[in-house]
Design an enzyme around this catalytic site. Structure first.
Site, PDB file in Angstrom:
ATOM      1  N   HIS A  18       0.863  -1.193   0.000  1.00 28.30           N
ATOM      2  CA  HIS A  18       0.000   0.000   0.000  1.00 28.30           C
ATOM      3  C   HIS A  18       0.897   1.241   0.000  1.00 28.30           C
ATOM      4  O   HIS A  18       1.973   1.242   0.608  1.00 28.30           O
ATOM      5  CB  HIS A  18      -0.904  -0.014   1.232  1.00 28.30           C
ATOM      6  CG  HIS A  18      -1.944   1.059   1.196  1.00 28.30           C
ATOM      7  ND1 HIS A  18      -1.659   2.357   1.548  1.00 28.30           N
ATOM      8  CD2 HIS A  18      -3.248   1.029   0.825  1.00 28.30           C
ATOM      9  CE1 HIS A  18      -2.759   3.078   1.388  1.00 28.30           C
ATOM     10  NE2 HIS A  18      -3.728   2.301   0.955  1.00 28.30           N
ATOM     11  N   GLU A  46      -4.033   2.309  -7.270  1.00 28.02           N
ATOM     12  CA  GLU A  46      -4.371   3.374  -6.325  1.00 28.02           C
ATOM     13  C   GLU A  46      -3.451   4.575  -6.554  1.00 28.02           C
ATOM     14  O   GLU A  46      -2.334   4.616  -6.025  1.00 28.02           O
ATOM     15  CB  GLU A  46      -4.182   2.887  -4.881  1.00 28.02           C
ATOM     16  CG  GLU A  46      -5.124   1.783  -4.475  1.00 28.02           C
ATOM     17  CD  GLU A  46      -5.410   1.836  -2.976  1.00 28.02           C
ATOM     18  OE1 GLU A  46      -6.583   1.869  -2.616  1.00 28.02           O
ATOM     19  OE2 GLU A  46      -4.456   1.872  -2.176  1.00 28.02           O
TER      20      GLU A  46
HETATM   21  P1  PGA Z   1      -9.579   6.048   0.599  1.00 32.74           P
HETATM   22  O1  PGA Z   1      -8.373   5.007   0.811  1.00 32.74           O
HETATM   23  O2  PGA Z   1     -10.739   5.240   0.049  1.00 32.74           O
HETATM   24  O3  PGA Z   1      -9.865   6.590   1.965  1.00 32.74           O
HETATM   25  O4  PGA Z   1      -9.108   7.068  -0.368  1.00 32.74           O
HETATM   26  C1  PGA Z   1      -8.131   3.983  -0.109  1.00 32.74           C
HETATM   27  C2  PGA Z   1      -6.903   3.191   0.280  1.00 32.74           C
HETATM   28  O5  PGA Z   1      -5.957   3.775   0.798  1.00 32.74           O
HETATM   29  O6  PGA Z   1      -6.857   1.966   0.077  1.00 32.74           O
END
Ligand code: PGA
Length: 273
Positions: free
Chosen positions: A109, A181
């Site tokens: 992540h 992401e």
């Molecule tokens: P968020 O986080 O939906 O709060 O933007 C997503 C993540 O970090 O997996």
């Protein structure tokens, strides 16, 4: 008109919506949230696989709840170490998660990369550890705002994903989950456009195709993550290469997360009918 998608049944990939709780909810709050969530999910949502990734201290509680009450949820973790055991104060090993019935582990992540110095080689080693113990890694990739502005998004995605793909057989790639992401979209309330998410997911799938062939590319599931909400969830999964969502803030409250799941399920259902 609600967004729909038409390639779902053809590809046969089951959508995966994952709740990344980050460092929120102690085990008591976890118990209430998971029970509340399960009460809000019905037969209409069955087509969507839902994983919940609580903090480590909640895992046993959530495991017992899911197994004891046969809830339509699977257990996930947010991170683990690449070694199976050893002198790594504060870390948790993959076999410990496997013993708790964890199915999916988020690996790499952007918060682990940026705040805790996880590098691409550690991501690779952790993916291998997760797989060694029979679990499925959710490998996170994504560009920063600077990289996006510089037009190097694809370069960044390639640099993050290729080392992972290099250590996996094509069958392993087919069961992998990759979460796209964009760093600038996480927790900002400023999601990527569904077109950008679609382009990135298609590029990720092309990397898997190049590394593992057509079957691997057809099997790998690609999530979008970054400021997902009930209002925008369907737009993302309506894109043919986006097979689910990794949800942070909007997964903390059962009511809101159930709405996200519901809109994903509705999108897939209307595509199938
Ligand atoms: P968020 O986080 O939906 O709060 O933007 C997503 C993540 O970090 O997996």
């Amino acid at each position: 008109m609600a967004a729909t998608r038409d390639s779902v049944e053809r590809a046969g990939r089951r959508p995966l919506v994952s709740a990344n709780w980050k460092m929120h909810h102690d085990h008591i709050a976890a118990l209430h949230t998971v029970r509340d969530l399960s009460l809000r999910l019905g037969p209409s949502e069955q087509g969507v696989e839902v994983s919940v990734h609580p903090p480590f201290t909640d895992l046993r509680t959530v495991q017992l709840l899911i197994e004891g009450e046969h809830l339509p949820l699977v257990l996930g973790a947010q991170h683990c170490h690449s070694a199976d055991q050893g002198a790594f104060t504060g870390e948790v090993a993959a076999p410990m998660l496997a013993r708790l019935g964890v199915r999916y582990v988020i690996v790499g992540h952007s918060e682990r990369r940026q705040l805790f110095g996880m590098d691409d080689s550690q991501v690779v080693a952790t993916v291998q550890a997760v797989r060694r113990h029979g679990m499925v890694p959710i490998v996170c990739v994504g560009e920063t705002a600077e990289q996006r502005d510089a037009g190097t998004t694809e370069q960044r995605l390639r640099a993050q994903l290729e080392p992972v793909l290099q250590v996996l057989a094509p069958e392993a790639m087919a069961s992998l989950v990759v979460a796209y992401e964009p760093v600038w979209a996480i927790g900002t309330g400023r999601p990527a456009s569904h077109v950008d998410a679609s382009d990135a997911a298609a590029f990720i799938r092309s990397l898997v195709a190049a590394a593992g062939g057509a079957e691997a590319a057809a099997g790998v599931r690609i999530q979008y993550g970054g400021s997902v909400s009930a209002a925008n969830a369907a737009d993302f999964v309506a894109e043919p290469d986006v097979d689910g969502l990794l949800v942070g803030g909007a997964s903390l409250q059962a009511a809101e997360f159930a709405e996200v799941i519901r809109s994903v399920a509705a999108c897939y259902r209307s595509a199938a009918s």
